[in-house]
Design a protein around this motif. Sequence first.
Motif, mmCIF file in Angstrom:
data_model
loop_
_atom_site.group_PDB
_atom_site.id
_atom_site.type_symbol
_atom_site.label_atom_id
_atom_site.label_comp_id
_atom_site.label_asym_id
_atom_site.label_seq_id
_atom_site.Cartn_x
_atom_site.Cartn_y
_atom_site.Cartn_z
ATOM 1 N N LYS A 1 0.822 -1.201 0.000
ATOM 2 C CA LYS A 1 0.000 0.000 0.000
ATOM 3 C C LYS A 1 0.861 1.258 0.000
ATOM 4 N N ASP A 2 1.659 1.381 0.990
ATOM 5 C CA ASP A 2 2.586 2.509 1.018
ATOM 6 C C ASP A 2 3.782 2.094 1.849
ATOM 7 N N GLU A 3 4.581 3.043 2.249
ATOM 8 C CA GLU A 3 5.787 2.712 2.991
ATOM 9 C C GLU A 3 5.477 1.972 4.291
ATOM 10 N N ASN A 4 4.344 2.305 4.875
ATOM 11 C CA ASN A 4 4.111 1.831 6.240
ATOM 12 C C ASN A 4 3.265 0.581 6.369
ATOM 13 N N SER A 5 2.488 0.301 5.380
ATOM 14 C CA SER A 5 1.650 -0.869 5.587
ATOM 15 C C SER A 5 1.418 -1.683 4.321
ATOM 16 N N PHE A 6 1.086 -2.897 4.545
ATOM 17 C CA PHE A 6 0.703 -3.829 3.508
ATOM 18 C C PHE A 6 -0.797 -3.969 3.544
ATOM 19 N N ARG A 7 -1.366 -4.377 2.478
ATOM 20 C CA ARG A 7 -2.777 -4.730 2.548
ATOM 21 C C ARG A 7 -2.919 -6.172 2.133
ATOM 22 N N LEU A 8 -3.652 -6.879 2.905
ATOM 23 C CA LEU A 8 -3.960 -8.249 2.546
ATOM 24 C C LEU A 8 -5.468 -8.364 2.381
ATOM 25 N N ASN B 1 -14.277 -3.016 4.332
ATOM 26 C CA ASN B 1 -13.108 -2.864 3.471
ATOM 27 C C ASN B 1 -12.779 -4.190 2.803
ATOM 28 N N ASN B 2 -12.264 -4.097 1.596
ATOM 29 C CA ASN B 2 -11.830 -5.305 0.907
ATOM 30 C C ASN B 2 -10.583 -5.908 1.550
ATOM 31 N N TYR B 3 -9.799 -5.002 2.116
ATOM 32 C CA TYR B 3 -8.489 -5.450 2.604
ATOM 33 C C TYR B 3 -8.293 -5.103 4.059
ATOM 34 N N PHE B 4 -7.486 -5.892 4.706
ATOM 35 C CA PHE B 4 -7.020 -5.502 6.023
ATOM 36 C C PHE B 4 -5.535 -5.197 5.898
ATOM 37 N N ASP B 5 -5.031 -4.356 6.752
ATOM 38 C CA ASP B 5 -3.636 -3.912 6.641
ATOM 39 C C ASP B 5 -2.770 -4.576 7.703
ATOM 40 N N ILE B 6 -1.533 -4.796 7.332
ATOM 41 C CA ILE B 6 -0.553 -5.196 8.350
ATOM 42 C C ILE B 6 0.618 -4.236 8.238
ATOM 43 N N LYS B 7 1.424 -4.196 9.259
ATOM 44 C CA LYS B 7 2.563 -3.277 9.219
ATOM 45 C C LYS B 7 3.573 -3.747 8.185
ATOM 46 N N SER B 8 4.205 -2.785 7.534
ATOM 47 C CA SER B 8 5.075 -3.168 6.425
ATOM 48 C C SER B 8 6.315 -3.911 6.889
ATOM 49 N N ASN B 9 6.744 -3.654 8.127
ATOM 50 C CA ASN B 9 7.919 -4.420 8.558
ATOM 51 C C ASN B 9 7.536 -5.747 9.191
ATOM 52 N N ASP B 10 6.266 -6.012 9.258
ATOM 53 C CA ASP B 10 5.847 -7.349 9.678
ATOM 54 C C ASP B 10 6.018 -8.292 8.499
ATOM 55 N N LYS B 11 6.424 -9.497 8.820
ATOM 56 C CA LYS B 11 6.555 -10.479 7.749
ATOM 57 C C LYS B 11 5.183 -11.051 7.430
ATOM 58 N N LEU B 12 5.089 -11.635 6.263
ATOM 59 C CA LEU B 12 3.844 -12.309 5.927
ATOM 60 C C LEU B 12 3.840 -13.657 6.620
ATOM 61 N N ARG B 13 2.955 -13.790 7.587
ATOM 62 C CA ARG B 13 2.923 -15.048 8.332
ATOM 63 C C ARG B 13 1.495 -15.570 8.388
ATOM 64 N N ALA B 14 0.895 -15.686 7.210
ATOM 65 C CA ALA B 14 -0.454 -16.216 7.088
ATOM 66 C C ALA B 14 -1.450 -15.439 7.942
ATOM 67 N N GLN B 15 -1.274 -14.122 7.957
ATOM 68 C CA GLN B 15 -2.245 -13.293 8.661
ATOM 69 C C GLN B 15 -3.614 -13.467 8.006
ATOM 70 N N ASP B 16 -4.608 -13.504 8.856
ATOM 71 C CA ASP B 16 -5.942 -13.773 8.345
ATOM 72 C C ASP B 16 -6.944 -13.045 9.233
ATOM 73 N N LEU B 17 -8.024 -12.615 8.641
ATOM 74 C CA LEU B 17 -9.026 -11.896 9.424
ATOM 75 C C LEU B 17 -10.403 -12.482 9.162
ATOM 76 N N LYS B 18 -11.062 -12.846 10.273
ATOM 77 C CA LYS B 18 -12.441 -13.317 10.151
ATOM 78 C C LYS B 18 -13.335 -12.321 10.889
ATOM 79 N N LEU B 19 -14.428 -11.998 10.277
ATOM 80 C CA LEU B 19 -15.370 -11.082 10.917
ATOM 81 C C LEU B 19 -16.597 -11.884 11.341
ATOM 82 N N ILE B 20 -17.049 -11.607 12.544
ATOM 83 C CA ILE B 20 -18.287 -12.268 12.984
ATOM 84 C C ILE B 20 -19.288 -11.166 13.305
#
Lengths: 109, 559
Positions: B417-424, B476-495
């Motif tokens: 997304k930008d310098e600071n965050s990723f979108r998944l 939102n279509n996407y959830f964000d994670i911090k850009s310096n976080d590694k991709l570690r199968a982050q997942d979001l479920k909404l109830i």
Amino acid sequence: MNIENTKAQMKKGVLEFCILSVLSSGDQYPSEIIEKLKDAKLIVVEGTLYPLLMRLKNDGLLSYRWEESLSGPPRKYYKLTPVGKQYLKELKTSWNELVEAVNKTIEKK
Amino acid sequence: MNRTITMNLNGIIFHIEEDAYDKLNKYLSTIKGYFKDSEGRDEIMSDIEARIAEMLSEKVSSTKQAVLLTDVESVIGIMGKPEDFADDSERKGSSEKSESSSEKNRASYPNSKRRRVFRDTDDKILGGVCAGVANYFDFDPLWLRAAFAISFFVFGSGFLLYIILWIIIPSAKTTAEKLEMRGEKVDVNNIGKAVNEEFEDFKKKMKDFGHEVNSKENKEKLKTSAQKATEFIGDVFHNMIHVFGKIVAFFLLFIGIVLMIALLATIFGSGTISVFNTSTSTIHYSLYEFCSTVLPGSLPIILVVIALVLFIGIPLSAMIYFGIRHLFGIKQKNKIVKYFFNSLWLIGLCMMIYIGIKIGNDFSEEATVREKIEITQPSTNLLSLDLKALPDDDIDATYYHHRKHKIDLGDWAVILKDENSFRLGYPSMSIQPSETDSFQLIAVKNSNGRNKKEATSYANNIDYTITQKDSVITFNNYFDIKSNDKLRAQDLKLILRVPVGKTIFLSKRMEKIIYNIENVSNTLDGDMVNRRWKMTKQGLECVDCDGLEIKHKHKTGAY
């Protein structure tokens, strides 16, 4: 064009002459002839000699006789025939001419 | 211990070891074959045998009685190979017979004058590769040099190719090799000529064969001719395989070079890994971006680069190597190079495994964080659920700019997304009855990590926002994670918890995120959108599905 071939042809031409020359000093059997030619670095492998000897013999330049040997089976001693001697004489003349001519050509460069 | 054979050579008895005997026997019969057409063959043979006997008798003594293989080999070395001296007599022979046989000799070695590729060290700038190849194809090496010089700058691919060529093409050392280098041009005509020669030779051999069968020759001779005939049929097949091999070699070489350039471009250039998103579009993602998001922090990217070069680059080099070798008929083998590259590849494999384990290790623990997302209760009993318009629609400039940094694999997407965050993307949403009388939205954040603590921290870093306007919630279509976080199968479920008696409306776009929402009529997710659903004690019940209901029920029945 194959340079190895050319080299071989050059050597082969003089090889006959050399065999005859070697034999001019006396009768010899093949191993002795080989020894001398090898010393002169004219042949590398001995196999070359036998067909040549055969041809020279068939052309009547050489003849041979069998002689008993102390250390094994009888040996074949080759000697020059009168024709061979004549042949050798002519070759010697033409060789000297050739050497002169070739040297002249090379030096002119 | 070896068996010995008793042999009589020119009247001398020898005890000779079996293998030595075979070698000698073969040698003598080859010579015999060479003098086949000369007069006085038997005499020549007996002279040669006498000489060999003489030499062998020098090799044995009362303490070493048997003739060994090494003895025979040294004798053969002194006598020379049949072809070394057979040529002499045959070419010089004046009879017609020997002339034809010398031609035969030539014909059976059609390759002897054919051009071969060598490095031309007399005309070299680096290794003489260009000059050699140019010699082979008959053009000015300048062009090739220019091409190589240019390709040095194309991710160094030319450089690598040059090195490979340097290794595999032998340099022309002897004068004979130098002549071979400029020998008869290799073209279709020549190949045809060679095949023709072989065929003529074959015909001749067959004729000889027939001749020998007709004449009352003994069985042994017949056998050798038959052997020769089969040998020759073998040669023809060999030729066919040879031509086929060249074609395969060419493709091997071509594919190898293309893939090699791709690999080098990916690693050293700005080239990207292409992920085929749909059948029509691809998404490009640079190796470094990918590595930085997936690799554990302790592993430097350079390690991956080296591993890739070794693990993929070496087999590709091997393809190019074998392609060139086969194409140009280079026979020289370099064992050291082979072992060197084999071990490098193994090192690459080990590195790949190590990286795999390291990455796998980072996924070993899983953590889940539940978080309530604040929503205001709608004034009416109806809550409308909508999804933000698709990224393609909501073109904000930044997003569009980064569109190329997106990997989309089915339901899962990564965007830088930008310098600071990723979108998944995408979150998934389910609906449950609420125990209270108000709507509740709960985010279940999930992540893996090297340990529980890390996984929890990654899960906590998942950031998801919704927007609410009166009774309309826009997801939102996407959830964000911090850009310096590694991709570690982050997942979001909404109830979404819906109180009994209250109604929700699912917009068409919600189809993207709703997942397995239970309802009374067993309607599939895809059919639930664009309708109102009321929470009853039994579960969600469709309010405005009249007319469709039967169809759905029927459909359900069918399942």
